[in-house]
Motif scaffolding. Structure first.
Motif, mmCIF file in Angstrom:
data_model
loop_
_atom_site.group_PDB
_atom_site.id
_atom_site.type_symbol
_atom_site.label_atom_id
_atom_site.label_comp_id
_atom_site.label_asym_id
_atom_site.label_seq_id
_atom_site.Cartn_x
_atom_site.Cartn_y
_atom_site.Cartn_z
ATOM 1 N N GLN A 110 -31.861 -4.157 -15.322
ATOM 2 C CA GLN A 110 -33.234 -3.698 -15.431
ATOM 3 C C GLN A 110 -34.202 -4.626 -14.714
ATOM 4 O O GLN A 110 -35.351 -4.265 -14.472
ATOM 5 N N CYS A 111 -33.753 -5.843 -14.394
ATOM 6 C CA CYS A 111 -34.612 -6.739 -13.637
ATOM 7 C C CYS A 111 -34.882 -6.185 -12.247
ATOM 8 O O CYS A 111 -35.875 -6.537 -11.617
ATOM 9 N N LEU A 112 -33.983 -5.347 -11.757
ATOM 10 C CA LEU A 112 -34.181 -4.716 -10.471
ATOM 11 C C LEU A 112 -35.008 -3.466 -10.677
ATOM 12 O O LEU A 112 -34.806 -2.726 -11.622
ATOM 13 N N GLY A 113 -35.917 -3.240 -9.776
ATOM 14 C CA GLY A 113 -36.830 -2.126 -9.953
ATOM 15 C C GLY A 113 -36.134 -0.802 -10.137
ATOM 16 O O GLY A 113 -36.565 0.038 -10.900
ATOM 17 N N ALA A 114 -35.025 -0.578 -9.429
ATOM 18 C CA ALA A 114 -34.352 0.711 -9.491
ATOM 19 C C ALA A 114 -33.331 0.793 -10.610
ATOM 20 O O ALA A 114 -32.702 1.816 -10.802
ATOM 21 N N GLY A 115 -33.153 -0.289 -11.375
ATOM 22 C CA GLY A 115 -32.182 -0.252 -12.450
ATOM 23 C C GLY A 115 -30.773 -0.069 -11.937
ATOM 24 O O GLY A 115 -30.395 -0.554 -10.883
ATOM 25 N N ARG A 116 -29.977 0.657 -12.707
ATOM 26 C CA ARG A 116 -28.563 0.790 -12.363
ATOM 27 C C ARG A 116 -28.334 1.623 -11.110
ATOM 28 O O ARG A 116 -27.250 1.601 -10.534
ATOM 29 N N SER A 117 -29.345 2.374 -10.670
ATOM 30 C CA SER A 117 -29.157 3.182 -9.468
ATOM 31 C C SER A 117 -28.999 2.327 -8.225
ATOM 32 O O SER A 117 -28.542 2.807 -7.190
ATOM 33 N N ALA A 118 -29.355 1.030 -8.315
ATOM 34 C CA ALA A 118 -29.225 0.162 -7.149
ATOM 35 C C ALA A 118 -27.772 0.003 -6.721
ATOM 36 O O ALA A 118 -27.498 -0.277 -5.549
ATOM 37 N N ARG A 119 -26.826 0.197 -7.637
ATOM 38 C CA ARG A 119 -25.422 0.036 -7.277
ATOM 39 C C ARG A 119 -24.962 1.114 -6.312
ATOM 40 O O ARG A 119 -23.920 0.996 -5.686
ATOM 41 N N TRP A 120 -25.758 2.197 -6.198
ATOM 42 C CA TRP A 120 -25.371 3.304 -5.303
ATOM 43 C C TRP A 120 -26.131 3.266 -3.988
ATOM 44 O O TRP A 120 -26.175 4.277 -3.273
ATOM 45 N N ALA A 129 -14.317 2.710 -7.301
ATOM 46 C CA ALA A 129 -13.322 1.685 -7.593
ATOM 47 C C ALA A 129 -13.962 0.314 -7.743
ATOM 48 O O ALA A 129 -13.683 -0.410 -8.704
ATOM 49 N N VAL A 130 -14.826 -0.066 -6.814
ATOM 50 C CA VAL A 130 -15.398 -1.415 -6.841
ATOM 51 C C VAL A 130 -16.409 -1.563 -7.972
ATOM 52 O O VAL A 130 -16.465 -2.605 -8.631
ATOM 53 N N ASN A 131 -17.212 -0.535 -8.193
ATOM 54 C CA ASN A 131 -18.168 -0.608 -9.302
ATOM 55 C C ASN A 131 -17.492 -0.449 -10.657
ATOM 56 O O ASN A 131 -18.071 -0.796 -11.686
ATOM 57 N N PHE A 154 -20.241 10.581 -9.750
ATOM 58 C CA PHE A 154 -20.785 11.845 -9.243
ATOM 59 C C PHE A 154 -22.299 11.895 -9.438
ATOM 60 O O PHE A 154 -23.033 12.366 -8.555
ATOM 61 N N LEU A 155 -22.752 11.428 -10.587
ATOM 62 C CA LEU A 155 -24.188 11.426 -10.842
ATOM 63 C C LEU A 155 -24.913 10.538 -9.847
ATOM 64 O O LEU A 155 -26.003 10.878 -9.364
ATOM 65 N N GLY A 156 -24.316 9.379 -9.528
ATOM 66 C CA GLY A 156 -24.917 8.507 -8.521
ATOM 67 C C GLY A 156 -25.025 9.180 -7.171
ATOM 68 O O GLY A 156 -26.023 9.004 -6.446
ATOM 69 N N LEU A 157 -24.018 9.963 -6.795
ATOM 70 C CA LEU A 157 -24.071 10.687 -5.523
ATOM 71 C C LEU A 157 -25.152 11.755 -5.555
ATOM 72 O O LEU A 157 -25.914 11.910 -4.582
#
Length: 1265
Positions: free
Chosen positions: A302-312, A346-348, A356-359
């Motif tokens: 959450q410290c990142l502005g985009a939250g968990r979506s940043a991993r995608w 795999a990496v995440n 799929f939701l991230g895509l």
């Protein structure tokens, strides 16, 4: 005498072994007490002078009990033998040897006792049963086989005790040589079992099951069984079926106090972790404690502005980069995206629903960035929707089919599986449903752009119709007016996604029943359905192709593949009029705006259309009610320009020339495209997966034929292509009069330049390569040009050469040239392809004198050129890039190469309406490429000229011109990369950076941020538009690597300041806070690594990634980095460790993007060599053969992190690596006390490394945790 004595001793010993067997068989038949049997055996052996413990006795008992007499009572005899003195000190077999001490187990694989394991194999035929050979890897493979066989025998014996063995597909155990009665106690063959003996049997069954559980809990045996699971999948599948049968039906298991059915299933589950990291250093312990804590990771994210979506972010970058149409990749976007999705999953380490939701979210962000874009000549919204509704869905189709085909293949090859009529849906298909249901929570991203709101509303109406009981295929949706409906359907992009998934057979209409999918009351729908309206539904019901139907189908994209197949069948087999109508429909909205159905083999479909209609003379024409004239020329031009626009056949191979740089790379050719099409349709494999893919591709590419297609099948296209390539490669040769081509050439010139011809002026001098035009104005040139399109295209290059030469020599004014070119393009729109390719080739040759853009001869950019240059500098400054002014100066006249001036003058003659969009879209990319490649300020001149014509395009044109700066200044590229990192990580104060993440990197749409009247461009968008023109791609790797390490230091100073760490160490909450800070730092580090890997892969593809792993990374570790912190503790050591982990993620992510995590991609064939080179470097450095210049903490973190990621995320990679390399690397890890990691490395190395892994398990013993 000595020989005789030896022979006597041998006979005596042979008789003694016969006595042992006879004693055992007699005790078995009498159901003797095992203890009494053991005492008699020991007494006999002692009197015979046999030294105990004896390996020979052990081998004899194993041979007799484990194979020939596999009954429960004999196992009691063996147990007594093990507890007595007949066994060696390290027993070769039995339960105690399986879960006893490591000293006992080591005996099985010790080099002196390899003969024992081979003897056991000779008796039990383990190699034959499992299909594995020990080879030269010692007896480790046999140990795995032996342990697995013992456990399996114990399981089958328990099933048989309870009468469950008959429920298995095989109906019997594979471990019994003949059908035997497996009861525990018999007083005689005739005597019935008493209640006491039945109780003993049940007790023994419970004990056997509990022992089975203990074997899976024991550290040594559980690891050995883990090797069996990884390397014997078919056998393990049968074994697990038996386990599930026992768990579901065994009363003995349910009555056990030590194990439950649920715990047994958990112990044998594939998801159970039998290997866990235990790190020796405190920093590594803290690191792994943080990474193991999901809550801390989430809070840090959450410290990142985009939250968990940043991993995608790699999704966002790839989709945005795919929007650029300047180059064509040899691999389809859908296939590339498939590999990327699997890599990130795999990496995440994320479940498939989240992946799929991230895509979906990344693709929706792409569409929303174009929701309200600045106007420009190239519409991007349709392309965005194609990526969302076609490319992303095709990637998911591949992923789901991969799983379901694998399940089908496994069921077909597994002897334990039962045949079923229909394969059940795979888990990934269910995960897709879950992701789409979750997607409904993102209402902001799902809002439909205005251009597609009506289509989205129709999709919602379709679902409401289904719920109301109306027939969806009745034509009701096509015939009704949504504006007149009493209810608002509130359609959004999720409705379009679901319809696209239904068209691809990923979903069915049960999706309409999802909660919240349909909004509104179905009883508000009017029941008076209008009559059948012309549209796709009426076509599917057999309606003829009447003019109203054709008009409707041309403007409306097909909603299913069946509709495309139907119209394609008409185009191939219909009447002449039907063929023309069907071809026009195919080249209409279904291909230019058909988000649901993009035919993957589009070239194979368009080539026959071009060949046939290009060979037809335009003797007939047909005018639609819309006023559009349909003729063979029109149909051909539609198909031909679409073919060239999609595959860039018209672009010259020199389009990448930048100044004095030699062009590299190759262009796709029609031959290559057909080769790909044919290879995909071929079915060399016999697996169901191969056949499924072949059937699907053949149906998509050509519903009526699965035969291979070759370019020789299209002689007219082949002839044009050869002439096209010759014109690009060199200047034109002479055209002699009297030839058919000359007659067409002459007619075209007369048509284009009527006024000049009437005055008797010749366009070509007598000495020119192209002979003089006749100039005969009395003959109507249009009558002579009623010819097939292919014949006309053959003469077009000579016409262009003559016209450009006449203009250069003053015989033709620039205005007359532009008007003549426009007349030619209006006469045959397909000639635009030759116009673009010819002028582009002539620009790159540099043989023509410059054209002075002074407003007298050529249009002048003076009115706004200085303003354009000023805005370019302001845009770059707002983005964070500072470059010296590239203005040519007020005194320098504005010039363009003559062919480029002619091309831009032609584009300016077009009106800006929908009818001319396709023509400008064909010319626009070539103008951008040529303008960027020519000296400054060619691109600002082009932008200025077009900004004068279309003021509403000003922002877009200035942005296009600003990209050219990076083509001429490599330092600007480095600055832009730096801004990409700092913006994404939220480490700067740029007005568009916010808190980092995707929004800071790619923005929220061009023109959505304004600062002082200037539109800042997100750094990621700018980089993705310029990276293809970077002159030295190889230097990009070093720059990105350097920026990654600098980013790590910035992250550490931001999240782990030294003063706070020192203070917190003294408080009881210090470790907790330190873990939170480290979690936040690691989240940003992984984000930086993900960004760096994405940029390397997107910039240079496979070759740049392989250069990174083979050369750049080893060079970095060998080099001395003076700015690195000391090895000591505090923030310095933490920074060094974070840097190592950043490099590990960077390397693995880059490899997964380029190679894939499996072997599905053709690029994966290059992986073994590159990976071997890198692992050999790691092993040599661990052995001290290579001196390193980097920080030791960085090196250790990199090696452990790189290997850990390969073990967890890319196990397929290691199966391709030489076993000796893995052994060497594993030994180096053991020297670091990384026993568990060394074992995990060998454990994923396949059958070749299984023996070494087993030896390491036994050698390490219970001290490995």
């Amino acid at each position: 005498m000595a020989a005789l004595t030896a022979q006597q001793q041998w006979r005596r010993r042979s008789g003694m072994w016969d006595g042992v067997v006879e004693l055992t068989r007699s005790a078995q038949e009498r159901n003797s007490d095992p203890l009494s049997w053991a005492i008699q055996l020991l007494s006999g052996l002692n009197s015979a002078g046999v030294s105990l413990p004896s390996t020979e006795v052990a081998k004899l008992l194993v041979s007799h009990i484990c194979w020939d007499n596999n009954v429960p009572i004999t196992w009691k005899f063996l147990e007594k033998a093990l507890t007595g003195n007949t066994k060696p000190k390290e027993p070769p077999c039995g339960i105690q040897a399986l879960y006893g001490t490591s000293e006992e187990a080591r005996f099985l694989i010790g080099i002196p006792n390899k003969r024992i394991m081979e003897s056991i194999d000779d008796v039990l035929h383990l190699s034959q049963i499992f299909g594995l050979q020990a080879c030269d890897s010692g007896s480790g493979v046999l140990v795995v086989e032996f342990v697995f066989s013992i456990v399996w025998q114990l399981l089958d014996a328990s099933l048989d005790d309870e009468g469950l063995l008959e429920l298995t597909p095989e109906k019997k155990s594979r471990w019994t040589a003949k059908t035997q009665d497996m009861e525990i106690d018999h007083y005689s063959f005739e005597e019935k079992r008493t209640e006491h003996h039945e109780g003993m049997r049940k007790t023994n069954t419970v004990m056997a099951i509990e022992i089975l559980g203990e074997l899976f809990r024991n550290k040594i045996t559980s690891r050995i069984l883990y090797l069996a699971r990884r390397n014997m999948p078919i056998h393990w599948g049968c074994f697990i079926q038996h386990i599930r049968l026992l768990a579901a039906n065994s009363p003995a298991l349910r009555s056990s106090k030590n194990i439950t059915p649920e715990s047994l299933l958990q112990l044998t589950s594939d998801t159970r972790r039998v290997l866990s990291r235990e790190c020796k250093t405190s920093s590594q312990q803290q690191f792994h404690a943080v990474m193991a804590s999901g809550s801390l990771i989430s809070s840090a994210g959450q410290c990142l502005g985009a939250g968990r979506s940043a991993r995608w972010i790699p999704f966002d970058l790839f989709l945005e980069d795919t929007m650029d149409g300047s180059q064509i990749a040899t691999t389809s976007a859908a296939e590339t995206l498939t590999g990327l999705v699997k890599a990130l999953q795999a990496v995440n380490g994320t479940p498939w629903p989240d992946t799929f939701l991230g895509l979906w979210i990344a693709a929706l962000r792409l569409v929303q960035r174009e929701r309200d874009p600045s106007e420009g000549p190239v519409p991007r919204l349709d392309t965005c929707l194609c990526l969302l509704l076609s490319i992303a869905i095709l990637a998911i189709v591949n992923i789901i089919e991969e799983e379901e085909n694998a399940l089908t293949d496994e069921a077909a090859s597994n002897p334990c599986s039962e045949r079923v009529e229909k394969q059940a849906p795979g888990q990934r298909r269910k995960d897709l449903v879950s992701s789409l249901q979750q997607l409904g929570d993102y209402e902001g991203l799902l809002a439909s752009p205005l251009a597609v709101s009506s289509v989205a509303n129709q999709a919602a109406a379709k679902a409401m119709m289904f719920l109301s009981g109306l027939s969806v295929g009745s034509g009701y949706v096509e015939g009704m007016s949504l504006n007149d409906m009493p209810v608002s359907f509130a359609g959004n992009l999720r409705h379009l996604i679901v319809e696209a998934c239904i068209a691809r057979n990923l979903l069915d209409t049960s999706a309409y029943l999802w909660p919240g999918y349909v909004k509104g009351c179905t009883n508000q729908l009017p029941r008076n359905i209008p009559g059948q309206m012309p549209g796709w539904s009426s076509l599917m019901k057999g309606s003829p192709l009447t003019p109203p139907t054709v008009a409707a189908l041309v403007s409306t994209p097909a909603s299913s593949l069946a509709e495309v197949e139907k119209i394609y069948e008409i185009a191939v087999n219909g009447s002449e009029d039907e063929k023309i109508s069907a071809a026009t429909i195919l080249c209409g909205a279904s291909l230019t705006r058909g988000w649901n159905v993009q035919v993957p083999q589009l070239a194979g479909v368009l080539m026959p259309i071009c060949e046939v209609f290009g060979s037809c003379a335009p003797k007939v024409s047909w005018t639609l009610k819309t006023g559009e004239e349909i003729s063979p020329h029109a149909v051909f031009s539609n198909a031909f320009t679409l073919l060239l626009k999609l595959w860039k056949f018209h672009q010259p191979p020199l389009e990448h020339v930048m100044g004095d740089v030699t062009p590299v790379g190759t262009q796709l050719t029609p031959e290559y495209l057909l080769l790909v099409r044919n290879s995909q349709l071929a079915s060399p494999g016999s697996s169901l997966k191969d056949q499924s893919n072949s059937n699907r591709l053949s149906r998509l590419s050509n519903p009526s034929s699965t035969e291979p297609i070759f370019l020789d099948s299209f002689p007219k296209l082949t002839l044009w292509l050869r002439q096209h390539q010759a014109c690009i490669a060199s200047t034109l040769s002479g055209l002699g009069p009297g030839t058919p081509v000359y007659q067409i050439f002459d007619g075209l010139l007369n048509m284009m330049f009527k006024k000049i011809n009437r005055g008797g002026q010749s366009l070509t001098p007598a000495t020119s390569g192209s002979s003089n035009s006749s100039g005969g104005g009395t003959e109507d040139s249009s009558l002579r040009l009623k010819l097939p399109a292919w014949d006309i295209l053959e003469a077009v290059p000579f016409v262009l050469d003559a016209a450009l030469t006449a203009c250069a020599h003053g015989r033709l004014s620039p205005r007359e040239l532009a008007t003549g070119l426009k007349d030619l393009a209006d006469f045959l729109p397909a000639s635009l392809a030759t116009i673009v390719s010819y002028f582009s080739a002539e620009v790159t040759r540099g043989l023509w004198k410059p054209a002075f853009m002074n407003g007298t001869d050529w249009p002048s950019p003076a009115a706004n050129l200085s303003m354009v240059e000023q805005q370019i500098n302001q845009i770059l400054a707002a983005t964070g890039v500072d470059v010296p002014s590239l203005a040519a100066g007020a005194s320098s006249p504005a010039t363009l190469p003559l062919p480029l001036a002619a091309l831009v003058s032609l584009t300016i003659t077009y009106k800006l309406d929908r009818a001319t969009d396709r023509f400008l879209n064909l010319i626009g990319p070539a103008l951008n490429t040529l303008g960027a490649g020519c000296p400054w300020p060619c691109m600002p001149i082009l932008s200025s000229l077009w900004a004068q014509k279309a003021k509403r395009w000003s922002d877009f044109l200035v942005f296009s011109a600003s990209r050219t700066v990076f083509h001429h200044n490599s330092d600007a590229v480095v600055q832009l990369l730096r801004v990409c990192f700092t913006s994404t990580l939220g480490l700067n104060s740029s007005p568009i950076s916010n808190n980092g993440g995707v929004g800071a990197l790619l923005g929220h749409g061009f023109g959505s941020h304004f600062s002082g009247g200037i539109s800042p461009v997100a750094p990621g968008i700018l980089y993705l538009r310029v990276h293809r023109s970077v002159r030295n791609v190889m230097f990009m790797t070093e720059e990105i690597l350097s920026l990654l390490m600098h980013s790590v230091k910035d992250i550490a100073s931001h999240e782990l300041p030294a003063d706070k760490l020192d203070k917190l160490k003294k408080t009881k909450y210090g470790l907790r806070y330190g873990q939170v800070s480290l979690a936040a730092a690691m989240t940003r580090v992984k984000l930086a690594a993900s960004l760096g890997a994405s940029l390397v892969w997107i910039t240079g593809g496979l070759s740049l990634v392989q250069s990174l792993i083979k050369e750049a990374l080893p060079s970095w570790f060998i080099s001395v980095h003076g700015s690195e912190p000391d090895v000591g503790g505090g923030s310095g050591g933490m920074i060094a460790m974070l840097g190592g982990y950043a490099l590990a993620y960077f390397a693995v992510l880059s490899g997964t993007f380029a190679w894939g995590v499996d072997s599905a991609s053709p690029a994966s064939k290059r992986r073994p060599h590159v990976l071997r080179v890198h692992l050999e470097f790691l092993a040599s450095a661990l052995e001290g053969k290579i001196s390193l210049g980097c920080n030791n903490a960085t090196w250790r973190a990199y090696v452990s992190g790189f290997v850990s990621l390969m073990v967890a995320c890319t196990p397929t990679w290691m199966r391709e690596v030489d076993v000796e390399v893995m052994k060497s690397l594993s030994e180096g890890l053991r020297q670091w006390d990384e026993e568990e990691l060394a074992l995990a490395l060998l454990g994923i190395g396949g059958v070749g490394a299984m023996g070494a892994a087993a030896e390491l398990i036994i050698d390490s013993g219970p001290e490995v945790r």
